[in-house]
Design an enzyme around this catalytic site. Structure first.
Site, short mmCIF file in Angstrom:
data_model
loop_
_atom_site.label_atom_id
_atom_site.label_comp_id
_atom_site.label_asym_id
_atom_site.label_seq_id
_atom_site.Cartn_x
_atom_site.Cartn_y
_atom_site.Cartn_z
N CYS A 105 36.42 46.36 23.35
CA CYS A 105 35.18 46.93 22.81
C CYS A 105 34.46 45.78 22.13
O CYS A 105 35.00 44.71 21.95
CB CYS A 105 35.50 48.01 21.77
SG CYS A 105 36.59 49.26 22.38
N ARG A 153 31.75 43.89 27.16
CA ARG A 153 33.12 44.17 26.69
C ARG A 153 33.45 45.65 26.83
O ARG A 153 34.58 46.07 26.54
CB ARG A 153 33.26 43.74 25.23
CG ARG A 153 33.00 42.27 24.98
CD ARG A 153 33.05 41.97 23.49
NE ARG A 153 34.39 42.13 22.99
CZ ARG A 153 35.32 41.17 23.00
NH1 ARG A 153 35.01 39.99 23.52
NH2 ARG A 153 36.52 41.37 22.53
N TRP A 158 34.99 50.63 25.06
CA TRP A 158 35.73 50.81 26.31
C TRP A 158 36.89 51.72 25.92
O TRP A 158 37.75 51.34 25.13
CB TRP A 158 36.25 49.47 26.85
CG TRP A 158 36.88 49.61 28.20
CD1 TRP A 158 36.24 49.67 29.41
CD2 TRP A 158 38.27 49.78 28.50
NE1 TRP A 158 37.14 49.83 30.43
CE2 TRP A 158 38.40 49.91 29.90
CE3 TRP A 158 39.42 49.82 27.73
CZ2 TRP A 158 39.62 50.07 30.54
CZ3 TRP A 158 40.65 49.97 28.35
CH2 TRP A 158 40.73 50.10 29.74
N ASN A 194 37.99 47.22 17.47
CA ASN A 194 38.32 46.77 18.82
C ASN A 194 39.82 46.54 18.83
O ASN A 194 40.34 45.79 18.02
CB ASN A 194 37.59 45.48 19.17
CG ASN A 194 38.07 44.92 20.51
OD1 ASN A 194 38.51 45.68 21.38
ND2 ASN A 194 38.04 43.62 20.66
N GLY A 195 40.53 47.22 19.75
CA GLY A 195 41.99 47.03 19.84
C GLY A 195 42.67 48.38 19.98
O GLY A 195 42.04 49.39 20.26
N GLU A 200 41.67 37.91 46.26
CA GLU A 200 40.49 37.85 45.37
C GLU A 200 39.31 38.59 46.02
O GLU A 200 38.59 39.34 45.38
CB GLU A 200 40.13 36.41 45.07
CG GLU A 200 38.77 36.16 44.46
CD GLU A 200 38.54 36.87 43.13
OE1 GLU A 200 39.48 37.48 42.58
OE2 GLU A 200 37.39 36.86 42.66
N LYS A 256 37.36 41.76 44.37
CA LYS A 256 35.90 41.78 44.20
C LYS A 256 35.30 43.03 44.82
O LYS A 256 34.49 43.72 44.22
CB LYS A 256 35.28 40.53 44.84
CG LYS A 256 35.50 39.24 44.08
CD LYS A 256 34.52 39.04 42.98
CE LYS A 256 35.02 39.10 41.57
NZ LYS A 256 36.32 38.88 41.16
N GLU A 277 36.37 46.25 42.84
CA GLU A 277 35.94 46.46 41.45
C GLU A 277 34.43 46.66 41.33
O GLU A 277 33.97 47.19 40.33
CB GLU A 277 36.40 45.32 40.55
CG GLU A 277 35.83 43.97 40.84
CD GLU A 277 36.31 42.93 39.82
OE1 GLU A 277 36.63 43.28 38.68
OE2 GLU A 277 36.36 41.75 40.19
N HIS A 289 54.46 43.28 59.53
CA HIS A 289 55.61 43.93 58.87
C HIS A 289 55.21 45.23 58.19
O HIS A 289 55.69 45.57 57.12
CB HIS A 289 56.20 42.96 57.84
CG HIS A 289 56.71 41.69 58.46
ND1 HIS A 289 57.82 41.64 59.27
CD2 HIS A 289 56.19 40.43 58.45
CE1 HIS A 289 58.00 40.39 59.69
NE2 HIS A 289 57.03 39.65 59.22
N LYS A 301 34.85 43.43 30.52
CA LYS A 301 34.95 42.01 30.87
C LYS A 301 36.16 41.36 30.24
O LYS A 301 36.80 40.51 30.83
CB LYS A 301 33.68 41.27 30.39
CG LYS A 301 33.66 39.80 30.73
CD LYS A 301 33.54 39.58 32.22
CE LYS A 301 33.48 38.11 32.56
NZ LYS A 301 33.55 37.90 34.03
C1 AGP Z 1 37.77 39.71 37.58
O1 AGP Z 1 36.74 39.98 38.53
C2 AGP Z 1 38.20 40.94 36.86
N1 AGP Z 1 37.11 41.48 36.13
C3 AGP Z 1 39.47 40.80 36.06
O2 AGP Z 1 40.52 40.87 36.99
C4 AGP Z 1 39.66 39.52 35.22
O3 AGP Z 1 39.81 38.42 36.07
C5 AGP Z 1 40.97 39.68 34.40
O4 AGP Z 1 40.82 40.77 33.53
C6 AGP Z 1 41.35 38.42 33.61
O5 AGP Z 1 40.37 38.15 32.64
P1 AGP Z 1 40.39 36.72 31.91
O6 AGP Z 1 40.16 35.69 32.96
O7 AGP Z 1 39.30 36.78 30.88
O8 AGP Z 1 41.77 36.57 31.29
#
Ligand code: AGP
Length: 606
Positions: free
Chosen positions: A2, A27, A74, A98-99, A479, A483, A486, A502, A601
């Site tokens: 958050c 965040r 969040w 936050n936490g 990756e 992408k 998400e 497999h 984020k």
């Molecule tokens: C990346 O597109 C994602 N949003 C997520 O997987 C991110 O890479 C992951 O949470 C790690 O975050 P960081 O690099 O800030 O540690």
């Protein structure tokens, strides 16, 4: 996950609180709220959903206080409703958090038994009633907070204000980042320096366990034992970085297009251009006898680490152990004496990655981190830091940070290889030159980003998508799948191309697009065989390659053409098409590209 802010000002501050929250929306954005003290009373406005909903509330029902706190959420405990939105408050105390408070249920039971009435399902509200309860027993606000902090288990960054006091805010930090901003007869509080950039560049970061009493005249900081401490004030660069979309529709688009520039900056940070020589910070280990490198990270950063595993083993001939941080932190993995542990994190605040770092530190490993935020917790707990100079990455889906992580990790592999004598000076020069041509190649590819539109339209109709790759292209396949998942919400999986037969090949039919990351490297012939296995079952192939599909015998494949590149640098270049495919597909599906549902984020909770 958050964002929290606080201001002790000399005019109505509700609008400034919202401006600061706008910079923290990355965040989390399930709900937002602000609270101020007006004529000695605590007053509050909250709204479900995006920050713009809170702004509408404030337009119709404004706040006039000169001291206040704000929060963008969040959801961790309790659905993202208005009742669960922060700030939480009693008649005497208001809190933003936050936490995660891990023992909040026990606290809630105790406090409820003492007559406190909870209105929300959140863990944060337990903090409000804990402080209120102490004050009702006669404790001063600071003593009440001090007592409450001693009862909390878990992670928190807190902003706290009190009825009847328009010149005091209390902040506390344990496990979640928190910064204090110094103004002229004003003081600020925020989850990071970006939030405070519009008000002040002078920032003090609280350390783990610190709490602080802010007044217009200044701040008193106390350590975890409540002993007064001094923490350094620094001049933050965030205030000079214009964080906006430029002429792009989304932050993600802007950040994809910034990659040539920021990869150049990052490479320049590790390469002596006059000698084409990699220069690394002192990693604190004997690189010649280095027994192992352990890598741990989450999400996209983990995929960068997977690529680095190939590079470190092939170039520096050093064994590499890698695991996702949420698993590694509990595995009790044995660690070799004299080992190096590398943690990769854009935010530098990811809780799982930080916990993995602390495990390795406790086991005597030297700690190196690859981070994008120089003042982040992970950076500050590392023995050496390899900065990625990507600049603030606002889009929740990581793009430029990923390729900058790859740039830094490639330099790390080359530098360690040279120190161990596993590569010659000539090979170093060849590798460095390969890396230095990447920005130009990416620019050429970005100039052709229109080639993705039709494919993206087609992908946007898919229910499931497979990504395949071999060698360093296997992490790129994963990756690419992440992408797509998400930001477009389409289910996708990344697989080692050799693994298809497999089991996953059972998924193949004419409805499942198969995206193959296929640079023409030494594994390319094997990858062609896998593509033909897919074609033989009617699968639709999208081939991302510098090779000609017809010449490769895959004439039915849709071809995304990529410039030729040295195999070492292919992961940096091939990241661009997988990013653009995901972006264009999400745009055609109309999802919220910069703030996808359910995400945040910076994942600062377990
Ligand atoms: C990346 O597109 C994602 N949003 C997520 O997987 C991110 O890479 C992951 O949470 C790690 O975050 P960081 O690099 O800030 O540690």
């Amino acid at each position: 996950m958050c964002g929290i802010v606080g201001i002790i000002g000399n005019k109505p501050i509700a609008e400034d609180l919202v401006e600061a929250l706008r910079r923290l929306e990355y965040r989390g954005y399930d709900s937002a709220g602000v609270a101020t003290v007006e004529d000695g009373k605590l007053v509050r406005r909250r709204a479900e959903g995006k920050l713009r909903n809170l702004e509408k509330r404030l337009l119709s029902d404004p706040l006039q206080g000169h001291i206040g706190i704000g929060h963008t959420r969040w959801a961790t405990h309790g659905r993202p409703t208005e009742v669960n939105a922060h700030p939480h408050m009693s008649a005497t105390v208001s809190v933003v958090h936050n936490g995660i408070i891990e023992n909040f249920r026990a606290l809630k039971e105790e406090l409820t038994a003492c007559g406190h009435v909870f209105e929300s399902d959140t863990d944060t509200e337990a903090i409000v009633h804990l402080i209120t309860d102490e004050m009702q027993k006669g404790a001063s606000p600071t003593k009440a907070v001090e007592h409450a902090l001693s009862k909390l288990q878990g992670a928190f960054a807190l902003g706290i204000i009190f009825s009847g006091d328009e010149d005091m805010m209390i902040a506390a930090r344990k496990g979640s980042p928190l910064a204090i901003g110094h103004g002229k007869d004003e003081m600020y509080l925020g989850s990071d320096a970006i939030a405070l950039a519009p008000f002040t560049p002078e920032i003090t970061y609280l350390e783990e366990g610190d709490w602080a009493v802010l007044r217009r005249s200044g701040v008193e900081i106390f350590d975890v034992e409540s002993k007064p401490v001094k923490r350094q004030a620094i001049r933050s660069v965030a205030s000079s970085l214009m964080v906006d979309k430029g002429n792009h529709r989304h932050f993600m688009a802007k950040e994809i297009h910034e990659q040539p520039e920021v990869i150049s900056h990052t490479l320049a940070n590790y390469i002596d251009m006059s000698k084409a020589k990699v220069v690394l910070p002192d990693l604190g280990v004997d690189l010649v006898t280095l027994p192992r490198v352990t890598i741990s990270a989450c999400g996209t950063a983990y995929y960068a680490g997977l690529v680095a595993k190939y590079w470190l083993e092939q170039i520096a001939r050093v064994p590499v152990e890698i695991d996702i941080a949420s698993e590694f932190r509990y595995r009790e993995a044995p660690m070799p004496p004299g080992g190096l542990a590398v943690f990769i994190s854009q935010s530098g605040e990811t809780a799982d990655t930080l916990a993995a770092l602390r495990y390795c530190k406790a086991k005597g490993q030297k700690i190196a981190s690859v981070v994008n935020v120089r003042t982040s917790t992970i950076a500050r707990e590392s023995d050496s830091v390899l900065l990625t100079l990507a600049g603030p990455e606002i889009g929740v889906a990581s793009t430029k940070a990923f390729t900058c992580q790859l740039a830094a990790l490639a330099c790390l592999a080359i530098g360690i290889g040279r120190a161990r004598g596993t590569i010659s000076r000539e090979q170093e020069i060849a590798y460095v030159e390969a890396l230095l041509e990447v920005p130009r190649l990416i620019s050429a590819l970005l100039a052709e980003d229109g080639q993705f539109n039709d494919i993206a339209q087609h992908l946007s109709q898919a229910r499931d998508v497979l990504y395949l790759g071999r060698g360093v292209s296997f992490p790129l396949a994963m990756e690419g799948a992440l992408k797509l998942k998400e930001i477009s919400y389409i289910h996708a999986e990344g697989y080692a191309a050799g693994e298809l037969k497999h089991g996953p090949i059972a998924l193949i039919d004419e409805n499942v697009p198969v995206i193959v990351v296929a640079p023409e490297d030494e594994l390319f012939p094997k990858t062609i065989s896998n593509m033909q296995e897919v074609a033989a079952r009617g699968g639709q192939i999208i081939m991302i390659s510098d090779a000609d599909p017809v010449a490769a015998g895959c004439e039915q494949a849709i071809h995304i053409s990529v410039p030729k590149v040295n195999p070492l640098a292919s992961p940096l270049l091939y990241a661009i098409p997988v990013q653009l495919l995901a972006y264009q597909t999400a745009v055609s599906r109309g999802t919220d590209v910069d703030q996808p549902r359910n995400l945040a984020k910076s994942v600062t909770v377990e």
